[in-house]
Scaffold this active site. Structure first.
Site, PDB file in Angstrom:
ATOM      1  N   ASP A 141       0.774  -1.238   0.000  1.00 17.76           N
ATOM      2  CA  ASP A 141       0.000   0.000   0.000  1.00 17.76           C
ATOM      3  C   ASP A 141       0.811   1.297   0.000  1.00 17.76           C
ATOM      4  O   ASP A 141       0.658   2.126  -0.890  1.00 17.76           O
ATOM      5  CB  ASP A 141      -0.981   0.004   1.180  1.00 17.76           C
ATOM      6  N   CYS A 195     -19.451  -6.501 -12.748  1.00 17.13           N
ATOM      7  CA  CYS A 195     -20.382  -5.508 -12.194  1.00 17.13           C
ATOM      8  C   CYS A 195     -21.694  -5.464 -12.969  1.00 17.13           C
ATOM      9  O   CYS A 195     -22.743  -5.153 -12.392  1.00 17.13           O
ATOM     10  CB  CYS A 195     -19.746  -4.123 -12.202  1.00 17.13           C
ATOM     11  N   CYS A 198     -25.200  -3.120 -12.487  1.00 19.52           N
ATOM     12  CA  CYS A 198     -25.326  -2.679 -11.094  1.00 19.52           C
ATOM     13  C   CYS A 198     -24.603  -1.345 -10.881  1.00 19.52           C
ATOM     14  O   CYS A 198     -23.487  -1.153 -11.350  1.00 19.52           O
ATOM     15  CB  CYS A 198     -24.760  -3.729 -10.152  1.00 19.52           C
ATOM     16  N   CYS A 201     -23.010   0.878  -5.680  1.00 19.82           N
ATOM     17  CA  CYS A 201     -21.919   1.597  -5.016  1.00 19.82           C
ATOM     18  C   CYS A 201     -21.900   3.068  -5.395  1.00 19.82           C
ATOM     19  O   CYS A 201     -21.518   3.927  -4.587  1.00 19.82           O
ATOM     20  CB  CYS A 201     -20.576   0.945  -5.322  1.00 19.82           C
ATOM     21  N   CYS A 205     -23.278   6.579  -2.432  1.00 18.29           N
ATOM     22  CA  CYS A 205     -22.259   7.519  -1.953  1.00 18.29           C
ATOM     23  C   CYS A 205     -22.912   8.799  -1.422  1.00 18.29           C
ATOM     24  O   CYS A 205     -23.586   9.507  -2.173  1.00 18.29           O
ATOM     25  CB  CYS A 205     -21.269   7.860  -3.061  1.00 18.29           C
ATOM     26  N   CYS A 221     -14.732  12.385  -1.432  1.00 18.62           N
ATOM     27  CA  CYS A 221     -14.827  11.092  -0.748  1.00 18.62           C
ATOM     28  C   CYS A 221     -14.679  11.274   0.761  1.00 18.62           C
ATOM     29  O   CYS A 221     -13.749  11.929   1.235  1.00 18.62           O
ATOM     30  CB  CYS A 221     -13.741  10.158  -1.288  1.00 18.62           C
ATOM     31  N   CYS A 248     -15.047   5.658   5.453  1.00 17.13           N
ATOM     32  CA  CYS A 248     -16.421   5.362   5.024  1.00 17.13           C
ATOM     33  C   CYS A 248     -16.403   4.033   4.278  1.00 17.13           C
ATOM     34  O   CYS A 248     -15.509   3.793   3.457  1.00 17.13           O
ATOM     35  CB  CYS A 248     -16.930   6.480   4.115  1.00 17.13           C
ATOM     36  N   CYS A 251     -19.747   2.362  -0.046  1.00 19.20           N
ATOM     37  CA  CYS A 251     -19.666   1.787  -1.393  1.00 19.20           C
ATOM     38  C   CYS A 251     -19.146   0.357  -1.372  1.00 19.20           C
ATOM     39  O   CYS A 251     -19.460  -0.438  -2.259  1.00 19.20           O
ATOM     40  CB  CYS A 251     -18.820   2.674  -2.311  1.00 19.20           C
ATOM     41  N   CYS A 255     -22.070  -3.559  -1.937  1.00 25.80           N
ATOM     42  CA  CYS A 255     -21.807  -4.408  -3.099  1.00 25.80           C
ATOM     43  C   CYS A 255     -22.492  -5.770  -2.973  1.00 25.80           C
ATOM     44  O   CYS A 255     -22.314  -6.478  -1.975  1.00 25.80           O
ATOM     45  CB  CYS A 255     -20.302  -4.615  -3.264  1.00 25.80           C
TER      46      CYS A 255
END
Length: 378
Positions: A141, A195, A198, A201, A205, A221, A248, A251, A255
């Site tokens: 990361d 996806c 759909c 997500c 938001c 965001c 948060c 989203c 799913c």
């Protein structure tokens, strides 16, 4: 060493990787190549060029290195992508209704995953390097590695319309790590996008942070606003933040693929009881030492006490609980202008207009930004 790599049996190396990954606590593993994400650099460049990275200057500074894994390490021949499940034991969206409590993103409710995943990666990479006779480097990361596109290329999942990785087996809840190696490994096939039509997500938001499917404007965001953003939270987003005091998950949690998700088995990633839904009343009292003690070993510690209390004050203002007004009033004398400014906004939401006006008349604020908060709230 080069001879050992050349003579290694690919099938045996793959078995070694899978066996040791499981031992190290990883839930999935796959292999890709450093040239497997040719479209990712252009998308990243567009993201930065449009300013959608906000104040995260480190993203702009590392665009070139992020776009091509070989710029990080020219000798890399294969990239082993690994995922560790951190699935929650309850729906994070349900916590949003507890207005007197703070909601903390699932990933931050226990130990810092960077430390957990990196330690396991080193363990796995050490065994692999010794057995394969290959050189290795591990990344989690914080390094300029485009982990989500690489994970998609390796077949661990696909980047959904919310730009996060989605797995058919673990839903939205995978921490990613990578092992770069000089070993020549057989790559896996990429995972296609599942996806379909759909857009759950995108629609959920609270701040409309997705200008289009597969595109995120970080400046809108809530995770960015409560974590990366160092200044006051823009007024236009404060109501939408609700009781989210760190990050948060909306989203991710909405799913449909989460129906296949499972609860994390790694105990260091299972939510601590005191961080599932901490009381705002208590969080508003934290000084620096208490903050660092409560969040020792947690990723929350990284943002510091002032930013965190700023977030808590926004949640307090959204709580509609006048009993929190006394705590907020005490913070008008805080040493941090960031905290004082957020306290003004919270009190403007919690107090009757006349009482707020009397409180304002007694203030002699010297910081221009905090004075602006008073003027805006009046």
């Amino acid at each position: 060493m080069a001879t050992a790599v050349a003579n290694a049996d690919p099938a045996r190396l793959r078995h070694l990787i899978e066996r040791e990954a499981a031992k190290a606590g990883f839930d999935c593993v796959a292999v890709t190549t450093p040239d497997a994400i040719p479209k990712a650099p252009g998308r990243l460049q567009q993201f930065v060029a449009e300013g959608q990275h906000g104040s995260m200057e480190w993203m702009a500074e590392t665009v070139a290195r992020r776009g091509d894994p070989k710029t990080l390490w020219p000798e890399v021949r294969s990239i082993i992508m690994l995922g560790m499940n951190y699935g929650p034991d309850q729906n994070p969206i349900a916590m949003l209704g507890q207005k007197d409590r703070g909601t903390i993103s699932v990933y931050a409710q226990n130990r810092d995953y960077h430390d957990v995943v990196k330690g396991r990666l080193k363990q796995l990479a050490g065994v692999f390097a010794a057995r394969a006779g290959a050189e290795v480097k591990v990344f989690v990361d914080t390094a300029p590695v485009m982990e989500k596109p690489l994970a998609e290329a390796a077949g661990l999942g696909w980047q959904g319309k919310h730009t996060n990785l989605v797995s058919r087996h673990f839903g939205s809840w995978l921490f990613l790590g990578s092992i770069f190696t000089t070993a020549e490994l057989v790559p896996d096939a990429p995972e296609p996008d599942h996806c379909g039509s759909c857009r759950a997500c995108l629609d959920i938001c609270p701040t409309q942070a997705f200008p289009a499917p597969y595109r995120l404007d970080a400046r809108r965001c809530i995770s960015y606003l409560t974590i990366e953003n160092k200044g006051p939270i823009p007024h236009e987003f404060r109501k939408a933040i609700g009781n989210r005091v760190y990050g948060c998950d909306d989203c991710l949690a909405i799913c449909p693929w989460n129906k296949f998700a499972s609860v994390a088995s790694e105990m260091k990633l299972v939510a601590r009881d005191d961080l599932r839904a901490p009381a705002l009343d208590h969080l508003l009292t934290l000084d620096d030492l208490e903050f660092r003690t409560l969040f020792s070993g947690s990723p929350i510690k990284r943002i510091g006490r002032d930013r965190f209390v700023r977030n808590v004050l926004i949640a307090a203002g959204n709580s509609c609980d006048p009993d929190l007004a006394a705590r907020c009033t005490a913070l008008l004398a805080d040493a941090s202008p960031l905290v004082r400014g957020a306290a003004v906004w919270a009190l403007a939401q919690l107090l009757p207009a006349a009482e707020f006006a009397r409180l304002r008349a007694r203030q002699s604020e010297t910081d221009a930004e905090v004075r602006s908060e008073w003027d805006t709230a009046a």
